[in-house]
Design an enzyme around this catalytic site. Structure first.
Site, short mmCIF file in Angstrom:
data_model
loop_
_atom_site.label_atom_id
_atom_site.label_comp_id
_atom_site.label_asym_id
_atom_site.label_seq_id
_atom_site.Cartn_x
_atom_site.Cartn_y
_atom_site.Cartn_z
N GLY A 46 0.84 -1.40 0.02
CA GLY A 46 -0.01 -0.23 0.16
C GLY A 46 0.89 1.18 -0.09
N ASP A 102 1.00 3.18 4.54
CA ASP A 102 -0.01 3.83 3.83
C ASP A 102 -1.02 4.30 4.92
OD1 ASP A 102 -0.57 1.14 4.12
OD2 ASP A 102 -2.04 1.13 2.14
N ASP A 105 -4.33 1.98 11.14
CA ASP A 105 -5.68 1.61 11.50
C ASP A 105 -5.55 0.95 12.93
OD1 ASP A 105 -8.40 0.91 11.56
OD2 ASP A 105 -8.44 -0.18 9.57
N PHE A 154 -13.76 3.15 5.40
CA PHE A 154 -12.99 2.33 4.24
C PHE A 154 -12.71 3.14 3.15
CE2 PHE A 154 -13.14 -0.39 0.57
CZ PHE A 154 -12.35 -1.37 1.01
N VAL A 155 -11.41 3.37 3.01
CA VAL A 155 -10.82 4.13 2.04
C VAL A 155 -10.11 3.57 0.92
CG1 VAL A 155 -11.03 6.63 3.28
CG2 VAL A 155 -8.98 5.13 3.18
N ASP A 161 -6.02 -0.51 -1.33
CA ASP A 161 -6.88 -0.98 -2.21
C ASP A 161 -8.13 -1.74 -1.60
OD1 ASP A 161 -5.64 -3.17 -0.73
OD2 ASP A 161 -6.33 -4.45 -1.99
N ARG A 167 -5.82 1.06 -6.14
CA ARG A 167 -4.40 1.54 -5.76
C ARG A 167 -3.89 2.58 -6.61
NH1 ARG A 167 -2.56 -2.23 -1.82
NH2 ARG A 167 -2.85 -4.50 -2.16
C1 PRP Z 1 -2.90 -2.74 5.31
C2 PRP Z 1 -2.08 -1.47 5.35
C3 PRP Z 1 -1.29 -1.02 6.47
C4 PRP Z 1 -2.24 -2.04 7.47
C5 PRP Z 1 -2.81 -1.19 8.43
O1 PRP Z 1 -2.07 -3.65 4.66
O2 PRP Z 1 -1.18 -1.25 3.98
O3 PRP Z 1 -0.07 -1.86 6.40
O4 PRP Z 1 -3.13 -2.83 6.63
O5 PRP Z 1 -3.84 -1.98 9.35
P1 PRP Z 1 -3.54 -2.03 10.75
O6 PRP Z 1 -2.98 -0.75 11.16
O7 PRP Z 1 -5.00 -2.28 11.20
O8 PRP Z 1 -2.71 -3.15 11.15
P2 PRP Z 1 -2.45 -5.03 4.08
O9 PRP Z 1 -1.96 -6.32 4.90
O10 PRP Z 1 -3.91 -4.95 3.63
O11 PRP Z 1 -1.47 -5.02 2.69
P3 PRP Z 1 -1.32 -4.14 1.65
O12 PRP Z 1 -0.55 -3.07 1.79
O13 PRP Z 1 -0.72 -5.01 0.40
O14 PRP Z 1 -2.79 -3.81 1.06
#
Ligand code: PRP
Length: 191
Positions: A46, A102, A105, A154-155, A161, A167
């Site tokens: 991300g 990115d 959360d 949800f963004v 993505d 993305r």
């Molecule tokens: C998403 C995002 C962060 C993480 C945040 O990654 O990119 O790294 O989740 O969430 P959290 O604070 O609740 O732990 P994801 O595993 O979906 O992978 P991606 O970056 O490949 O989309």
């Protein structure tokens, strides 16, 4: 060809707002890391748009090494079951490490990454996130640099993505409800 932009019900951050904020963040990083030994560690996947825009604005020397981390596993919130999908290739011992992601959360991903990189004995370890959701605790995690604080929605876009799509949108927005309510056999994830 249809445009991904048509799938948004709301744009939270325009491309211009994002680029202006990245100018500010890059200037801050350039000041804070002058005379340091910076290694940027973006998390896959991300952070790619964010880190690419940041990188080209930081004129000083730095090294770059991506860390692969996956946490969602088909849920709309992090499972806490966090897998390393690509290890670091560079030695970060005695280096000034800045992790770039990115979105912050639940915070579970960055807590895990912090604990992992701390075992590699960096000289310093800080965190820069493009987005931080306005929720109470983030597992007690605090980022050192934050692009924008956003509502707990949800963004997608600018690296984030939905089912591995969106993305490449240059803005950040909220999808129309009919998009996210569509059943799919693909693996969903949340921004
Ligand atoms: C998403 C995002 C962060 C993480 C945040 O990654 O990119 O790294 O989740 O969430 P959290 O604070 O609740 O732990 P994801 O595993 O979906 O992978 P991606 O970056 O490949 O989309």
């Amino acid at each position: 060809m249809s445009s991904l932009r048509d799938d948004l019900q709301e744009v939270l951050l325009t491309e211009a707002q994002i680029q202006q904020r990245i100018d500010e963040l890059a200037a801050q990083l350039q000041r804070d890391y002058t005379d340091k030994d910076l290694t940027l560690v973006p998390l896959l996947t991300g952070s790619v748009m964010f880190v690419a825009d940041l990188l080209r604005r930081v004129p000083g020397p730095l090294r770059l090494d991506f860390l692969g981390v996956s946490s969602y596993h088909g849920e709309t919130r992090s499972s806490g079951d966090i897998h390393i999908t690509k290890a670091l290739q560079l030695n970060v011992c005695d280096r000034d490490v800045l992790v770039v992601d990115d979105i912050l959360d639940t915070g579970l991903t960055l807590v895990r990454v912090r604990d992992l990189i701390a075992t590699l004995r960096p000289r310093s370890l800080k965190f820069c996130v493009f987005l931080e959701k306005e929720i109470p605790h983030h597992a007690g995690f605090r980022a050192d640099y934050t692009g924008f604080r956003i509502p707990d929605k949800f963004v997608v876009g600018y690296g984030l993505d939905y089912q591995e799509q969106y993305r490449n949108l240059p803005c950040v927005g909220v999808l129309k409800p009919e998009i996210t309510s569509r059943a799919s056999l693909d693996t969903p994830r949340a921004g």
